[in-house]
Write a protein that holds these residues in place. Structure first.
Motif, short mmCIF file in Angstrom:
data_model
loop_
_atom_site.label_atom_id
_atom_site.label_comp_id
_atom_site.label_asym_id
_atom_site.label_seq_id
_atom_site.Cartn_x
_atom_site.Cartn_y
_atom_site.Cartn_z
N VAL A 73 7.87 6.72 6.94
CA VAL A 73 7.88 7.99 6.22
C VAL A 73 6.53 8.64 6.46
CG1 VAL A 73 8.05 9.07 3.95
CG2 VAL A 73 9.42 7.05 4.47
N GLU A 74 6.55 9.87 6.95
CA GLU A 74 5.31 10.58 7.26
C GLU A 74 5.22 11.87 6.46
OE1 GLU A 74 4.36 11.20 11.35
OE2 GLU A 74 4.27 9.07 11.77
N LEU A 75 3.98 12.25 6.18
CA LEU A 75 3.70 13.52 5.51
C LEU A 75 2.44 14.07 6.14
CD1 LEU A 75 4.57 15.33 3.06
CD2 LEU A 75 2.82 14.12 1.76
N GLY A 76 2.51 15.24 6.72
CA GLY A 76 1.34 15.83 7.36
C GLY A 76 0.76 14.97 8.46
N GLY A 77 1.63 14.21 9.15
CA GLY A 77 1.18 13.33 10.22
C GLY A 77 0.60 12.01 9.74
N VAL A 78 0.67 11.73 8.43
CA VAL A 78 0.14 10.49 7.87
C VAL A 78 1.30 9.57 7.51
CG1 VAL A 78 -1.20 9.49 5.97
CG2 VAL A 78 -1.88 11.69 6.95
N ASN A 79 1.25 8.35 8.01
CA ASN A 79 2.27 7.35 7.71
C ASN A 79 2.07 6.88 6.26
OD1 ASN A 79 3.75 4.99 7.39
ND2 ASN A 79 3.16 4.12 9.36
N LEU A 80 3.05 7.16 5.40
CA LEU A 80 2.94 6.81 3.99
C LEU A 80 3.20 5.34 3.71
CD1 LEU A 80 4.66 9.90 2.31
CD2 LEU A 80 2.25 9.57 2.91
N ASP A 81 3.60 4.58 4.75
CA ASP A 81 3.84 3.15 4.58
C ASP A 81 2.55 2.33 4.70
OD1 ASP A 81 6.54 3.63 4.26
OD2 ASP A 81 6.99 3.32 6.38
N GLN A 82 1.43 2.96 5.05
CA GLN A 82 0.16 2.26 5.19
C GLN A 82 -0.70 2.55 3.95
OE1 GLN A 82 -2.24 3.81 8.41
NE2 GLN A 82 -1.34 5.83 8.15
N PRO A 83 -1.76 1.78 3.74
CA PRO A 83 -2.65 2.08 2.60
C PRO A 83 -3.24 3.49 2.73
CG PRO A 83 -3.09 -0.11 3.46
CD PRO A 83 -2.15 0.55 4.43
N LEU A 84 -3.28 4.18 1.60
CA LEU A 84 -3.78 5.55 1.55
C LEU A 84 -4.91 5.63 0.53
CD1 LEU A 84 -0.32 7.34 1.23
CD2 LEU A 84 -1.64 7.01 3.33
N ARG A 85 -5.71 6.68 0.66
CA ARG A 85 -6.75 6.94 -0.33
C ARG A 85 -6.78 8.44 -0.63
NH1 ARG A 85 -11.97 4.27 1.14
NH2 ARG A 85 -10.82 2.49 0.35
N ALA A 86 -6.77 8.74 -1.91
CA ALA A 86 -6.98 10.12 -2.38
C ALA A 86 -8.33 10.12 -3.08
CB ALA A 86 -5.87 10.53 -3.33
N LEU A 87 -9.07 11.23 -2.96
CA LEU A 87 -10.39 11.29 -3.57
C LEU A 87 -10.74 12.72 -3.91
CD1 LEU A 87 -12.36 12.34 -1.02
CD2 LEU A 87 -11.89 10.02 -0.29
N GLY A 88 -11.66 12.84 -4.85
CA GLY A 88 -12.09 14.17 -5.25
C GLY A 88 -13.51 14.15 -5.76
N THR A 89 -14.05 15.35 -5.94
CA THR A 89 -15.41 15.52 -6.43
C THR A 89 -15.37 16.39 -7.68
OG1 THR A 89 -15.73 17.46 -5.02
CG2 THR A 89 -16.38 15.33 -4.11
#
Length: 156
Positions: free
Chosen positions: A32-48
């Motif tokens: 499953v991909e979103l914006g070219g990113v494979n969602l089946d791998q570890p992901l990181r979201a971050l903010g400031t």
């Protein structure tokens, strides 16, 4: 009558000894991909402002931030609708955590990085905005440029 019984016996033996074809092995579903990113791998979201981060694994969201307690939430995977993926998580105390990723480029506002996904995290009554990419892409990029996974090396 003997001829009929003999014929039936031969057919029955033939049916028992015939080779049956094994079903073809099922191909794994495409990632499953979103914006070219494979969602089946570890992901990181971050903010400031405030600094925060969420690591997404196969079954858990791990939230942390400056001067914030770490919180874990289990999830059953993303729900993907068009260009949006949403993880609904539940903390051990029954609290809700929702991470939404959108297939739009994002800048964290502090570096010169460009991420492939925009992130929104809902923790309790707080909504945090930021960016996201695969964990491997974030860990290998410098302080500027596009945050993307390196293409696979065909020699390996």
């Amino acid at each position: 009558m003997r001829l009929i019984l003999s014929s039936l016996a031969v057919l029955a033996l033939a049916a028992c000894s015939s080779e049956t074809e094994a079903p073809a092995p099922a191909e794994p579903p495409p990632p499953v991909e979103l914006g070219g990113v494979n969602l089946d791998q570890p992901l990181r979201a971050l903010g400031t402002e405030p600094f925060w981060g969420v690591d997404v694994t196969a079954n858990e969201l791990l939230y942390s931030g400056v001067d914030r307690p770490e919180r874990r939430a289990t999830h059953d995977g993303p729900e993907v609708m068009g260009t949006v993926a949403t993880w609904q998580g539940t903390t051990p105390d029954g609290g809700a955590m929702t991470l939404t990723l959108m297939a739009t480029e994002c800048s964290d506002g502090m570096s010169d990085r460009t991420y492939p996904l925009t992130a929104r995290l809902q923790v309790g009554d707080e909504t945090l905005n930021g960016c996201a990419a695969s964990t491997s892409a974030i860990e290998t990029v410098g302080e500027s440029g596009r945050v993307i996974d390196a293409p696979a090396d065909p020699a390996s």
